[in-house]
Design a protein around this motif. Structure first.
Motif: not given
Ligand code: NAD
Length: 293
Positions: A155, A158, A160, A177, A186, A188, A207
């Protein structure tokens, strides 16, 4: 591509909890006790509560079901909550939502002692979660975090995309997250009904957590190769080939997204079974006084 089998993972975790309960019994320690309050005859609520009580029995917890007619007044329900807050034998309890129109859901949630709020809906638990302090995580986000962790899904760093901003799924997922932890770290984006050019967002996401309640909303042409997809949606669509006249589908069009995904959760059998397991884990924590002394 790997399918994240939430049903199988939930069974593994329930077995782990069962073993822990056996250890507690042998050591003559407190056995977790969950109470559930069910108001009225909403068939979905009834089936959720039944499944929660059944799961308690399955892992060896004590459980209490309090059922009341939907003519109950707000005052009477607040009295039940007060009694459960004070009842020493009960480690945690839930009041199944939604409640009848004449009862204010948030008034009831606020009346629950945060120490016994194993649904993790009370603002004290939500605030603690936001600040990374010990708390009961809301059951569905907790289940999703457990899935990511147990499947060792990367994660960190990443991108998301969380679709939906409800207090019980989308909002907490976006907070969890982005936390400095694993799973987390992440970048987000939280998308909702007013988001412009949603496809641009879905296409750059590594994600996707879909929690909007629209059947098959995310399609294969909206996602990139290798995406991790967690489908929270539970939607009924008409299906005359089924005896009950409908089938359950998620917010993600499984057939077109699955070939592009590196991981994907099915509906049913994905996030749903993990939600009940998280409630059991929160109740275990409550009985051990892990979060609040
Ligand atoms: P909700 O129904 O309270 O809210 C829906 C959210 O989706 C809102 O924030 C809204 O802004 C957003 N939304 C609506 N249309 C959109 C659009 N076109 N584009 C982007 N965003 C849009 O949300 P909820 O209570 O989190 O439920 C979402 C779904 O998840 C439902 O299908 C519900 O049944 C399911 N659910 C499943 C579990 C489980 O255990 N698997 C638990 C909770 C909810």
């Amino acid at each position: 591509m790997a399918i994240i089998d939430g049903k199988a993972l939930a069974e593994i975790i329930k077995l782990e909890i069962r073993e822990e309960v056996l250890r507690l019994k042998e050591a003559k320690q407190n056995i977790p006790h969950l109470a559930a309050v069910l108001i009225g005859n909403n068939p979905a609520s009834e089936s959720y509560v039944k499944s929660k009580v059944r799961s308690c029995e399955h892992v060896g917890y004590e459980s209490t079901l309090i059922r009341k007619d939907d003519s109950i007044t707000e005052e009477e329900l607040l009295d039940i909550v007060k009694d459960l807050n004070e009842e020493e034998d009960i480690d945690g309890f839930i009041v199944q939502l939604p409640l009848p129109d004449h009862i204010d859901d948030s008034k009831i949630t606020l009346a629950i002692d945060p120490k016994k709020d194993v649904d993790g809906f009370h603002p004290v638990n939500f605030g603690r979660m936001a600040q990374g302090l010990p708390c009961y995580l809301p059951a569905t986000p907790f289940g999703i975090m457990t899935m990511l962790e147990r499947h060792k899904i990367e994660t960190e760093g990443k991108h998301c995309l969380v679709l939906g901003r409800s207090n019980i799924v989308g909002s907490p997922m976006s907070i969890l997250l982005s936390r400095k932890a694993y799973p987390g770290n992440c970048t987000v984006t939280l998308a909702h009904s007013r988001t412009k050019d949603l496809t641009a967002e879905t296409l750059r996401a590594d994600i996707i957590i879909a929690a909007i309640g629209i059947p098959n909303f995310v399609s294969g042409d909206m996602v990139k190769e290798g995406v991790v997809v967690i489908d929270v949606g539970i939607n009924r669509v008409e299906d005359s080939s089924k005896r009950r006249g409908y089938r359950l589908v998620g917010d993600v069009d499984y057939d077109s997204v699955m070939p592009k995904a590196s991981f994907i959760t099915p509906v049913p059998g994905g996030v749903g079974p993990m939600t009940v397991t998280s409630l059991l884990l929160n109740t275990l924590r409550a009985s051990k006084k892990e979060i609040y002394t």
